[in-house]
Scaffold this motif. Structure first.
Motif, mmCIF file in Angstrom:
data_model
loop_
_atom_site.group_PDB
_atom_site.id
_atom_site.type_symbol
_atom_site.label_atom_id
_atom_site.label_comp_id
_atom_site.label_asym_id
_atom_site.label_seq_id
_atom_site.Cartn_x
_atom_site.Cartn_y
_atom_site.Cartn_z
ATOM 1 N N ASP A 139 41.648 11.169 54.173
ATOM 2 C CA ASP A 139 41.718 9.906 54.923
ATOM 3 C C ASP A 139 42.441 8.797 54.167
ATOM 4 O O ASP A 139 43.065 7.936 54.783
ATOM 5 C CB ASP A 139 40.311 9.413 55.262
ATOM 6 C CG ASP A 139 39.580 10.346 56.211
ATOM 7 O OD1 ASP A 139 40.259 11.054 56.979
ATOM 8 O OD2 ASP A 139 38.333 10.359 56.187
ATOM 9 N N LEU A 140 42.305 8.782 52.867
ATOM 10 C CA LEU A 140 42.864 7.669 52.088
ATOM 11 C C LEU A 140 43.715 8.167 50.921
ATOM 12 O O LEU A 140 43.536 7.719 49.782
ATOM 13 C CB LEU A 140 41.722 6.775 51.551
ATOM 14 C CG LEU A 140 40.780 6.152 52.572
ATOM 15 C CD1 LEU A 140 39.633 5.422 51.880
ATOM 16 C CD2 LEU A 140 41.529 5.192 53.489
ATOM 17 N N PRO A 141 44.672 9.089 51.198
ATOM 18 C CA PRO A 141 45.465 9.639 50.097
ATOM 19 C C PRO A 141 46.233 8.550 49.354
ATOM 20 O O PRO A 141 46.387 8.622 48.127
ATOM 21 C CB PRO A 141 46.434 10.609 50.797
ATOM 22 C CG PRO A 141 46.474 10.172 52.224
ATOM 23 C CD PRO A 141 45.119 9.615 52.514
ATOM 24 N N TYR A 142 46.681 7.520 50.101
ATOM 25 C CA TYR A 142 47.475 6.453 49.460
ATOM 26 C C TYR A 142 46.631 5.641 48.473
ATOM 27 O O TYR A 142 47.129 5.263 47.412
ATOM 28 C CB TYR A 142 48.118 5.545 50.528
ATOM 29 C CG TYR A 142 47.198 5.191 51.678
ATOM 30 C CD1 TYR A 142 46.374 4.085 51.630
ATOM 31 C CD2 TYR A 142 47.140 6.012 52.819
ATOM 32 C CE1 TYR A 142 45.523 3.776 52.677
ATOM 33 C CE2 TYR A 142 46.287 5.708 53.876
ATOM 34 C CZ TYR A 142 45.481 4.581 53.790
ATOM 35 O OH TYR A 142 44.638 4.297 54.818
ATOM 36 N N VAL A 143 45.357 5.430 48.778
ATOM 37 C CA VAL A 143 44.489 4.690 47.851
ATOM 38 C C VAL A 143 44.327 5.498 46.552
ATOM 39 O O VAL A 143 44.435 4.960 45.445
ATOM 40 C CB VAL A 143 43.113 4.396 48.475
ATOM 41 C CG1 VAL A 143 42.153 3.806 47.437
ATOM 42 C CG2 VAL A 143 43.243 3.446 49.663
ATOM 43 N N PRO A 194 51.448 2.975 47.768
ATOM 44 C CA PRO A 194 50.946 3.025 46.396
ATOM 45 C C PRO A 194 51.784 2.231 45.385
ATOM 46 O O PRO A 194 51.223 1.574 44.512
ATOM 47 C CB PRO A 194 50.947 4.515 46.074
ATOM 48 C CG PRO A 194 50.761 5.172 47.405
ATOM 49 C CD PRO A 194 51.487 4.315 48.381
ATOM 50 N N GLU A 195 53.122 2.274 45.537
ATOM 51 C CA GLU A 195 53.961 1.539 44.575
ATOM 52 C C GLU A 195 53.675 0.043 44.663
ATOM 53 O O GLU A 195 53.586 -0.637 43.634
ATOM 54 C CB GLU A 195 55.456 1.780 44.870
ATOM 55 C CG GLU A 195 55.887 3.243 44.858
ATOM 56 C CD GLU A 195 56.026 3.788 43.444
ATOM 57 O OE1 GLU A 195 56.138 2.974 42.505
ATOM 58 O OE2 GLU A 195 56.003 5.033 43.277
ATOM 59 N N LEU A 196 53.551 -0.449 45.893
ATOM 60 C CA LEU A 196 53.283 -1.876 46.097
ATOM 61 C C LEU A 196 51.867 -2.243 45.641
ATOM 62 O O LEU A 196 51.665 -3.230 44.938
ATOM 63 C CB LEU A 196 53.423 -2.248 47.585
ATOM 64 C CG LEU A 196 54.824 -2.388 48.165
ATOM 65 C CD1 LEU A 196 54.740 -2.828 49.629
ATOM 66 C CD2 LEU A 196 55.641 -3.403 47.369
ATOM 67 N N ALA A 197 50.904 -1.427 46.043
ATOM 68 C CA ALA A 197 49.511 -1.720 45.687
ATOM 69 C C ALA A 197 49.330 -1.704 44.165
ATOM 70 O O ALA A 197 48.622 -2.545 43.604
ATOM 71 C CB ALA A 197 48.571 -0.711 46.348
ATOM 72 N N ALA A 198 50.004 -0.760 43.502
ATOM 73 C CA ALA A 198 49.893 -0.689 42.036
ATOM 74 C C ALA A 198 50.545 -1.913 41.395
ATOM 75 O O ALA A 198 50.000 -2.512 40.463
ATOM 76 C CB ALA A 198 50.541 0.593 41.518
ATOM 77 N N GLN A 241 46.292 7.790 45.426
ATOM 78 C CA GLN A 241 47.577 7.839 44.723
ATOM 79 C C GLN A 241 47.785 6.572 43.898
ATOM 80 O O GLN A 241 48.307 6.635 42.784
ATOM 81 C CB GLN A 241 48.704 7.923 45.750
ATOM 82 C CG GLN A 241 49.514 9.189 45.710
ATOM 83 C CD GLN A 241 50.486 9.181 46.879
ATOM 84 O OE1 GLN A 241 50.053 9.285 48.038
ATOM 85 N NE2 GLN A 241 51.764 9.009 46.597
ATOM 86 N N THR A 242 47.406 5.423 44.468
ATOM 87 C CA THR A 242 47.505 4.157 43.725
ATOM 88 C C THR A 242 46.642 4.231 42.467
ATOM 89 O O THR A 242 47.079 3.845 41.378
ATOM 90 C CB THR A 242 47.037 2.969 44.600
ATOM 91 O OG1 THR A 242 47.756 2.988 45.829
ATOM 92 C CG2 THR A 242 47.269 1.643 43.897
ATOM 93 N N VAL A 243 45.429 4.758 42.615
ATOM 94 C CA VAL A 243 44.537 4.902 41.464
ATOM 95 C C VAL A 243 45.192 5.771 40.391
ATOM 96 O O VAL A 243 45.217 5.411 39.211
ATOM 97 C CB VAL A 243 43.165 5.496 41.887
ATOM 98 C CG1 VAL A 243 42.311 5.845 40.675
ATOM 99 C CG2 VAL A 243 42.421 4.527 42.807
#
Ligand code: CP3
Length: 338
Positions: A116-120, A49-53, A122-124
């Motif tokens: 399934d997609l907690p990281y997505v 999430p940190e990287l995606a954000a 979290q990024t949001v």
């Protein structure tokens, strides 16, 4: 939110000037994205999430666009559903084995976004807290995702998918039902975590005739649009090469219709009336010199009057694009006052 212009325009409200953002505004045209990709795969970035954000925020800071699009990919929800998918450099998504039989379809299950997609999500959440512009969530359209599943990868003619559609309609419809349910859940979860609006990328529906679009795609798009509308977030409905399908796509749903460069926006407006339009410079035009780019941006704005218009390209930013060209576009749109 400091700058809600994109959200207002998507709802059809009057704005001081049209909002501008770019599909694929985070990507290989950026030196720092290419550098990051030396260390991480696209899916590695999405899973952190940190990287995606961070990657999501880069173009907002660099270009001053009026919207941020979540950094992810349309194929990200497929793996947890039981589909073996990989994104290959310079190729695109590859699904191996492809989904072509009832036995395989039986083994797949609908997406559970929270598990399934907690990281997505979290990024949001991270982005929704930080941003001064609206956050655009997204998903692939069911037909577009089905094309990767059934073809096994990118395709020009979509013959395997069309064969399934024409010869094994029940199986086709079961696959579309599964994808539709999963996509709707994924979009609703993004909205629940803070996405202000969402885009449905049904990139490859332009391969269908209007009749086949109505028969084989519209019911599913309509279900997704209905679910998003009930959640209260605007929906941008986008496809490539869809000049012959604009009325059908608008009727299937969405608050905004995304249109590629082949259809003049003035003509789209005459065809669609009040529908808010998004687009539609040819991404290749950004390889031109500054005066031509500026002139085409102004011409496009004159065509729509800058109202009921979200400025964008007709498809994603090409990796060869000089970053400056995107800044010239933003500058020129920002100069426009209605
Ligand atoms: O900035 C953004 O727009 C957000 C991120 C985003 C990506 N993919 C990241 C990505 C979005 C919105 C998408 C959507 C997407 N992915 C679509 C719909 C839009 C369209 O282009 O029609 C489709 C069809 C895909 C599938 C896909 N993923 C393709 C065709 C490719 C390109 C393959 C290639 O190498 O040319 C990808 C890979 C991909 N997804 C990249 C990015 C930034 C390429 C760069 C990389 O591999 O790091």
């Amino acid at each position: 939110m400091k700058n809600p212009r994109l959200l207002l325009a998507a709802r059809g409200e009057t704005v001081d000037r049209p909002p501008v953002w770019f599909m694929r505004q985070a990507g290989r045209y950026q030196a720092r994205y290419r550098a990051l990709r030396q260390k991480y795969t696209l899916l590695d970035i999405v899973r952190q999430p940190e990287l995606a954000a961070m990657v999501t925020l880069w173009p907002v800071e660099e270009l001053g666009v009026d919207g941020a699009i979540l950094f992810s990919d349309i194929v990200v929800p497929l793996a947890p559903m039981g589909i073996s998918v990989d994104i290959r450099e310079g190729v695109g998504p590859v699904v191996d084995p492809p989904v072509r039989t009832a036995a395989y379809l039986e083994k797949l299950r609908p997406l559970e976004p929270e598990e399934d997609l907690p990281y997505v999500l979290q990024t949001v959440s991270l982005l929704a807290k930080e941003l001064e512009v609206p956050l655009i969530g997204f998903a692939g359209g069911p037909f577009t995702l089905a094309s990767y599943l059934v073809e096994g990868g990118p395709s020009r003619s979509f013959l395997r998918l069309k064969t399934l559609m024409y010869r094994e309609e029940a199986l086709y419809r079961r696959l579309m039902d599964l994808l539709t349910e999963s996509i709707a859940r994924h979009l609703l979860a993004q909205i629940a975590h803070g996405a202000h609006l969402v885009q449905l990328f049904d990139s490859w529906v332009g391969t269908l005739s209007p009749e086949d679009y109505r028969l084989y795609v519209a019911p599913y798009s309509r279900a997704i649009a209905g679910a998003v509308a009930a959640a209260g977030a605007p929906l941008i409905h986008f496809g490539v090469g869809t000049s012959s399908l604009l009325e059908e796509m608008a009727a299937a749903g969405g608050d905004v219709l995304g249109i590629d460069w082949r259809e003049p926006l003035g003509r789209a407006r005459r065809r669609l009336g009040e529908t808010v339009l998004q687009g539609n410079l040819d991404p290749a035009l950004l390889l031109a010199e500054k005066p031509l780019i500026q002139a085409r941006v102004r011409a496009l704005l004159e065509e729509t009057g800058g109202q009921r218009h979200i400025f964008n390209l007709g498809h994603g930013v090409l990796p060869q694009t000089p970053p400056q060209a995107l800044s010239w576009v933003v500058e020129e749109v920002h100069r426009w006052t209605v």
